[in-house]
Design a protein around this motif. Structure first.
Motif, short mmCIF file in Angstrom:
data_model
loop_
_atom_site.label_atom_id
_atom_site.label_comp_id
_atom_site.label_asym_id
_atom_site.label_seq_id
_atom_site.Cartn_x
_atom_site.Cartn_y
_atom_site.Cartn_z
N PRO A 147 86.37 -8.38 15.11
CA PRO A 147 86.50 -8.26 13.54
C PRO A 147 86.62 -9.83 13.04
O PRO A 147 87.57 -10.40 13.50
CB PRO A 147 87.22 -7.26 13.13
N GLY A 148 85.80 -10.04 12.15
CA GLY A 148 86.05 -11.48 11.33
C GLY A 148 85.53 -12.78 12.47
O GLY A 148 85.98 -13.79 12.04
N GLY A 149 84.83 -12.55 13.52
CA GLY A 149 84.49 -13.58 14.39
C GLY A 149 83.16 -13.99 14.01
O GLY A 149 82.42 -13.33 13.17
N GLU A 170 75.68 -10.43 10.04
CA GLU A 170 74.83 -11.11 9.14
C GLU A 170 74.81 -12.67 9.50
O GLU A 170 75.64 -13.29 10.04
CB GLU A 170 75.42 -10.88 7.49
N ASP A 171 73.65 -13.19 8.99
CA ASP A 171 73.32 -14.75 9.03
C ASP A 171 72.79 -15.20 7.88
O ASP A 171 72.43 -14.27 6.83
CB ASP A 171 72.82 -14.83 10.33
N GLU A 172 72.20 -16.38 8.11
CA GLU A 172 71.49 -16.94 6.94
C GLU A 172 70.09 -16.12 6.60
O GLU A 172 69.72 -16.24 5.48
CB GLU A 172 71.19 -18.46 7.28
N MET A 173 69.69 -15.34 7.39
CA MET A 173 68.45 -14.59 7.28
C MET A 173 68.49 -13.15 6.86
O MET A 173 67.63 -12.49 6.64
CB MET A 173 67.53 -14.72 8.68
N GLY A 174 69.81 -12.62 6.94
CA GLY A 174 69.85 -11.31 6.52
C GLY A 174 70.98 -10.78 7.18
O GLY A 174 72.06 -11.16 7.93
N GLN A 175 70.91 -9.25 7.04
CA GLN A 175 72.03 -8.34 7.59
C GLN A 175 71.36 -7.42 8.75
O GLN A 175 70.47 -7.00 8.65
CB GLN A 175 72.89 -7.40 6.59
N TYR A 176 72.21 -7.00 9.64
CA TYR A 176 71.69 -6.56 10.98
C TYR A 176 73.04 -5.21 11.25
O TYR A 176 73.82 -5.44 11.23
CB TYR A 176 71.43 -7.32 12.02
N GLN A 191 74.01 -18.90 12.03
CA GLN A 191 75.42 -18.76 12.28
C GLN A 191 75.69 -17.31 12.13
O GLN A 191 76.22 -16.84 11.08
CB GLN A 191 76.33 -19.67 11.32
N PRO A 192 75.83 -16.38 13.01
CA PRO A 192 76.04 -14.99 12.79
C PRO A 192 77.59 -14.72 12.49
O PRO A 192 78.45 -15.39 13.13
CB PRO A 192 75.66 -14.30 14.21
N VAL A 193 77.90 -14.00 11.80
CA VAL A 193 79.19 -13.72 11.16
C VAL A 193 79.28 -12.05 11.32
O VAL A 193 78.40 -11.31 10.64
CB VAL A 193 79.46 -14.31 9.94
N THR A 194 80.45 -11.61 11.59
CA THR A 194 80.76 -10.01 11.62
C THR A 194 82.23 -9.87 10.97
O THR A 194 82.97 -10.46 11.52
CB THR A 194 80.78 -9.45 12.78
N THR A 195 82.10 -8.93 9.80
CA THR A 195 83.38 -8.60 9.39
C THR A 195 84.03 -7.39 10.08
O THR A 195 85.30 -7.72 10.34
CB THR A 195 82.99 -8.37 7.89
#
Length: 226
Positions: A147-149, A170-176, A191-195
């Motif tokens: 989480p948060g990475g 999510e990244d610049e292209m959308g949510q997955y 740049q993938p980011v996850t909450t």
């Protein structure tokens, strides 16, 4: 809801059995989550079977009209081709139904339950374990982002396929979300980011190339870390 799927041409190749092993595993694993693609593969399989057996059916129909056709002989030939002995001494590989990572227990797709999983390696909020799949230069891994990475901004020298097994990013292209199948190559930078954290199954054909900040210092050894 699954919003990202393999395209039809990939599914046609999957049905035909011409995809590399790692990509076939990714498709089969996606279908564990995706009813839409399971149905599409079923239709494509039925179409392929019809095309394959139509000439045989025509041949049998024509032969049945001749005096020399022996249906009993033909059936015995088919039985001989399809008959096989089962070796009861063969030991099947032990299957693993789930893995534990972080505070999560993750059920694995059926397609990888018999594939050996190597040791987890971690750096910060990222952890990765290789899957023992021999497939030329393609490498298959499980990737856990806590989480948060995030993964530093990068592009791809080859292609990268990601199947989201649990969580979201999510990244610049959308949510997955769970079940999404994402195929990226050198045309994409993200740049993938996850909450909440996520676990992905990935296949890469070549190194990634970091594009921003200190992470670019890793690019000279990128071939060894993808």
């Amino acid at each position: 809801m699954i919003n990202h799927h393999p395209n039809t041409s990939i599914l046609v190749d999957f049905v035909a059995g011409v995809l590399p092993a790692s990509i076939s595993i990714m498709i089969a694993s996606h279908m564990d989550f995706c009813r839409q693609c399971r149905q599409q593969v079923q239709v494509l399989t039925e179409q392929a079977a019809a095309l394959e057996f139509e000439p045989l059916a025509d041949s049998l129909s024509q032969s049945s009209q001749t005096d020399n056709f022996d249906i009993d002989h033909a059936m015995s030939m088919i039985e001989a081709i399809t008959e096989f002995d089962i070796d009861t001494q063969v030991s099947l590989p032990q299957t693993v139904t789930e893995i534990a990572i972080g505070k999560l227990r993750i059920p694995l797709p059926r397609a990888i339950k018999s594939v050996a999983l190597k040791e987890w390696q971690g750096l910060g909020k990222l952890s990765r374990a290789r899957l023992d799949v021999q497939d030329d230069e393609r490498r298959m891994s499980l990737l856990y982002i806590a989480p948060g990475g995030s993964v530093p901004c990068h592009t791809h020298q080859g292609f990268e396929i990601t199947l989201l097994l649990q969580g979201s990013f999510e990244d610049e292209m959308g949510q997955y979300h769970q079940g999404d199948f994402i195929w990226l190559d050198g045309k994409h930078t993200h740049q993938p980011v996850t909450t909440a954290g996520c676990v992905c199954l990935t296949v890469s054909s070549d190194a990634i190339r970091f594009t921003q900040g200190m992470s670019q210092l890793l690019n000279p050894i990128g071939k060894f870390i993808y």
